[in-house]
Design a protein around this motif. Structure first.
Motif, PDB file in Angstrom:
ATOM      1  N   MET A 130      35.535  29.392  45.651  1.00  0.00           N
ATOM      2  CA  MET A 130      35.716  30.786  45.257  1.00  0.00           C
ATOM      3  C   MET A 130      37.177  31.178  45.250  1.00  0.00           C
ATOM      4  O   MET A 130      37.955  30.761  46.105  1.00  0.00           O
ATOM      5  N   VAL A 131      37.508  31.989  44.265  1.00  0.00           N
ATOM      6  CA  VAL A 131      38.796  32.673  44.184  1.00  0.00           C
ATOM      7  C   VAL A 131      38.456  34.150  44.215  1.00  0.00           C
ATOM      8  O   VAL A 131      37.741  34.642  43.337  1.00  0.00           O
ATOM      9  N   ILE A 132      38.947  34.857  45.240  1.00  0.00           N
ATOM     10  CA  ILE A 132      38.522  36.237  45.475  1.00  0.00           C
ATOM     11  C   ILE A 132      39.725  37.166  45.442  1.00  0.00           C
ATOM     12  O   ILE A 132      40.694  36.970  46.164  1.00  0.00           O
ATOM     13  N   GLY A 133      39.630  38.184  44.601  1.00  0.00           N
ATOM     14  CA  GLY A 133      40.668  39.191  44.507  1.00  0.00           C
ATOM     15  C   GLY A 133      40.165  40.554  44.933  1.00  0.00           C
ATOM     16  O   GLY A 133      40.681  41.573  44.488  1.00  0.00           O
ATOM     17  N   SER A 134      39.151  40.583  45.786  1.00  0.00           N
ATOM     18  CA  SER A 134      38.563  41.836  46.248  1.00  0.00           C
ATOM     19  C   SER A 134      39.454  42.522  47.281  1.00  0.00           C
ATOM     20  O   SER A 134      40.214  41.877  47.983  1.00  0.00           O
ATOM     21  N   THR A 135      39.291  43.827  47.374  1.00  0.00           N
ATOM     22  CA  THR A 135      40.008  44.618  48.372  1.00  0.00           C
ATOM     23  C   THR A 135      39.002  45.380  49.229  1.00  0.00           C
ATOM     24  O   THR A 135      37.820  45.435  48.912  1.00  0.00           O
TER      25      THR A 135
ATOM     26  N   ASP B 187      35.973  36.204  41.751  1.00  0.00           N
ATOM     27  CA  ASP B 187      35.428  37.507  42.120  1.00  0.00           C
ATOM     28  C   ASP B 187      36.514  38.573  42.132  1.00  0.00           C
ATOM     29  O   ASP B 187      37.486  38.471  42.874  1.00  0.00           O
ATOM     30  N   PHE B 188      36.318  39.598  41.309  1.00  0.00           N
ATOM     31  CA  PHE B 188      37.190  40.776  41.306  1.00  0.00           C
ATOM     32  C   PHE B 188      36.315  42.018  41.401  1.00  0.00           C
ATOM     33  O   PHE B 188      36.192  42.786  40.459  1.00  0.00           O
TER      34      PHE B 188
ATOM     35  N   GLY C 199      32.323  30.827  37.025  1.00  0.00           N
ATOM     36  CA  GLY C 199      31.514  32.027  37.086  1.00  0.00           C
ATOM     37  C   GLY C 199      32.427  33.206  37.393  1.00  0.00           C
ATOM     38  O   GLY C 199      33.431  33.051  38.083  1.00  0.00           O
ATOM     39  N   VAL C 200      32.085  34.370  36.866  1.00  0.00           N
ATOM     40  CA  VAL C 200      32.889  35.571  37.098  1.00  0.00           C
ATOM     41  C   VAL C 200      31.989  36.649  37.693  1.00  0.00           C
ATOM     42  O   VAL C 200      31.003  37.056  37.069  1.00  0.00           O
ATOM     43  N   LEU C 201      32.317  37.068  38.901  1.00  0.00           N
ATOM     44  CA  LEU C 201      31.633  38.168  39.565  1.00  0.00           C
ATOM     45  C   LEU C 201      32.478  39.412  39.335  1.00  0.00           C
ATOM     46  O   LEU C 201      33.660  39.435  39.688  1.00  0.00           O
TER      47      LEU C 201
ATOM     48  N   GLY D 236      37.765  41.079  35.153  1.00  0.00           N
ATOM     49  CA  GLY D 236      36.646  40.217  34.769  1.00  0.00           C
ATOM     50  C   GLY D 236      36.516  40.062  33.269  1.00  0.00           C
ATOM     51  O   GLY D 236      36.309  38.948  32.763  1.00  0.00           O
ATOM     52  N   SER D 237      36.664  41.151  32.533  1.00  0.00           N
ATOM     53  CA  SER D 237      36.598  41.087  31.068  1.00  0.00           C
ATOM     54  C   SER D 237      37.703  40.209  30.499  1.00  0.00           C
ATOM     55  O   SER D 237      37.484  39.422  29.570  1.00  0.00           O
ATOM     56  N   ARG D 238      38.879  40.334  31.061  1.00  0.00           N
ATOM     57  CA  ARG D 238      40.009  39.503  30.615  1.00  0.00           C
ATOM     58  C   ARG D 238      39.754  38.031  30.918  1.00  0.00           C
ATOM     59  O   ARG D 238      40.057  37.155  30.103  1.00  0.00           O
TER      60      ARG D 238
END
Length: 124
Positions: free
Chosen positions: A77-82, A54-55, A5-7, A14-16
């Motif tokens: 989850m793999v999270i790349g949020s800042t 999640d980005f 899943g892509v958040l 996310g598009s990539r």
């Protein structure tokens, strides 16, 4: 087959990710969530998700983590949020008590590394 899943699915990363998932026979897209996705549909899709990538921003991540926990879902989850605050970090820590999480503020090294990390996360 790993169900991803892509958040933040309409963002740059996310598009990539959507493109890469579509090209890899070992992966299938189970959820593409953006700001226009209805919560009920997203949660239904997440029931069929092994790993949520999640980005977005930490505030968005935190709100989705709460929804996911309230729905008793536990995808890795793999999270790349800042932009993490004490409150959003606390939500992430609570989620990580029951689900594998990899969180990094800068993941721009490429999607291939991201998918290697995702695979390791699934093996836990």
């Amino acid at each position: 087959m790993i169900r991803i899943g892509v958040l933040g699915s309409t963002g740059r990363v996310g598009s990539r990710l959507l493109s890469i998932i579509g090209q890899d026979p070992e992966l299938t897209l189970s959820a593409a969530i953006d700001e226009n996705t209805e919560t009920d549909k997203a949660l239904a899709d997440l029931r069929e998700t092994d790993v949520l990538v999640d980005f977005t921003a930490a505030t968005v991540t935190s709100e989705w983590l709460k929804r996911i926990m309230d729905a008793d879902l536990r995808p890795a989850m793999v999270i790349g949020s800042t932009g993490w605050t004490d409150e959003s970090r606390s939500t992430l820590e609570k989620f990580s008590e029951t689900s594998p999480v990899i969180q990094e503020n800068n993941m721009s090294l490429g999607a291939n590394l991201l998918f290697d990390i995702t695979e390791i996360c699934l093996l836990k």
